[in-house]
Structures are given as C-alpha cells and as structure tokens.
Write a protein that holds these residues in place. Sequence first.
Motif, mmCIF file in Angstrom:
data_model
loop_
_atom_site.group_PDB
_atom_site.id
_atom_site.type_symbol
_atom_site.label_atom_id
_atom_site.label_comp_id
_atom_site.label_asym_id
_atom_site.label_seq_id
_atom_site.Cartn_x
_atom_site.Cartn_y
_atom_site.Cartn_z
ATOM 1 N N VAL A 1 39.647 56.915 26.472
ATOM 2 C CA VAL A 1 39.873 56.554 27.872
ATOM 3 C C VAL A 1 39.282 55.178 28.119
ATOM 4 N N GLU A 2 40.155 54.234 28.479
ATOM 5 C CA GLU A 2 39.707 52.881 28.792
ATOM 6 C C GLU A 2 39.398 52.755 30.283
ATOM 7 N N SER A 3 38.512 51.839 30.598
ATOM 8 C CA SER A 3 38.206 51.518 31.985
ATOM 9 C C SER A 3 37.708 50.085 32.046
ATOM 10 N N GLY A 4 37.615 49.562 33.269
ATOM 11 C CA GLY A 4 37.053 48.232 33.441
ATOM 12 C C GLY A 4 38.061 47.129 33.652
ATOM 13 N N GLY A 5 39.335 47.446 33.577
ATOM 14 C CA GLY A 5 40.336 46.418 33.823
ATOM 15 C C GLY A 5 40.384 46.048 35.296
ATOM 16 N N GLY A 6 41.137 45.020 35.579
ATOM 17 C CA GLY A 6 41.264 44.587 36.963
ATOM 18 C C GLY A 6 41.747 43.159 37.042
ATOM 19 N N LEU A 7 41.457 42.548 38.165
ATOM 20 C CA LEU A 7 41.895 41.180 38.424
ATOM 21 C C LEU A 7 40.706 40.236 38.308
ATOM 22 N N ALA A 8 40.911 39.134 37.619
ATOM 23 C CA ALA A 8 39.870 38.115 37.485
ATOM 24 C C ALA A 8 40.507 36.742 37.612
ATOM 25 N N GLN A 9 39.707 35.787 37.989
ATOM 26 C CA GLN A 9 40.187 34.413 38.037
ATOM 27 C C GLN A 9 39.992 33.757 36.676
ATOM 28 N N ALA A 10 40.768 32.753 36.411
ATOM 29 C CA ALA A 10 40.596 32.001 35.173
ATOM 30 C C ALA A 10 39.166 31.481 35.092
#
Length: 126
Positions: free
Chosen positions: A5-14
């Motif tokens: 089970v993966e977690s921690g993804g999301g949106l980030a700025q360059a």
Amino acid sequence: QVQLVESGGGLAQAGGSLRLSCAASGRTFSSGVMGWFRRAPGKEREFVAGIRWSGVLTYYADSVKGRFTISRDSAKSSVYLQMNSLKPEDTAVYYCAVDRHDYARILTTRNAYEYWGQGTQVTVSS
C-alpha cells in the motif's frame, strides 16, 4: 500473498519535495528487493529506484539520481522514497513492487517484480 500500500502522493510545485511510503503486509521477506516504478501519462511504466531489504544496495534511474533517495524500515516492513527538487516531468503514478530474489544487482525490468501496489499519484506543477 503480499499486499503493498503506497501513500504520500499529492501535488507539489517544481523544486519542492514529497515523501512516498509503501507498507508491506501479509507474507513479508527478509531478502529480496523493494522497488519504486512510475508511469507517466502516455508512457510505459519505468524503474525509479530499488533497495535490498538488507539495505546494503540501492540503485537509481539516471533521471532521479541525486534528487530521490530510497530507504527502508525493516521493522515496519516499509520502504520510502524521498523526492526532492521535483520537476514537472516527475508527474506520474508511482508504484512500489517486490522482487523476492537477491541477484548481484537490482533489476530494473517490470517482470522481475512479483508483487505490486495500487499506485499513488504525484503531480508536479511548474
């Protein structure tokens, strides 16, 4: 069977950072390799990084070398991917996977890995 089970993804700025986690349950291993792969829109799934459960050996794709760091916590049956200096081209679904074998080197082909997580989306905006 092994569940990942993966977690921690999301949106980030360059230029920003994200940390992905992968927790393994079910049948766990004291040997073998945990790997991270990713699939960007319209592209094939590609190897990102791998680590032996022993922690002695790691390997990175050239595209992430120096920016990403893979680590593991054997006590928690977990592997992590610290992603720094993110670029828009890092946008992809990230998967963790298990190769139960210990070869002389960490394999980078998808078919070497027997178990896969469901993936977590990472989006990097410019």
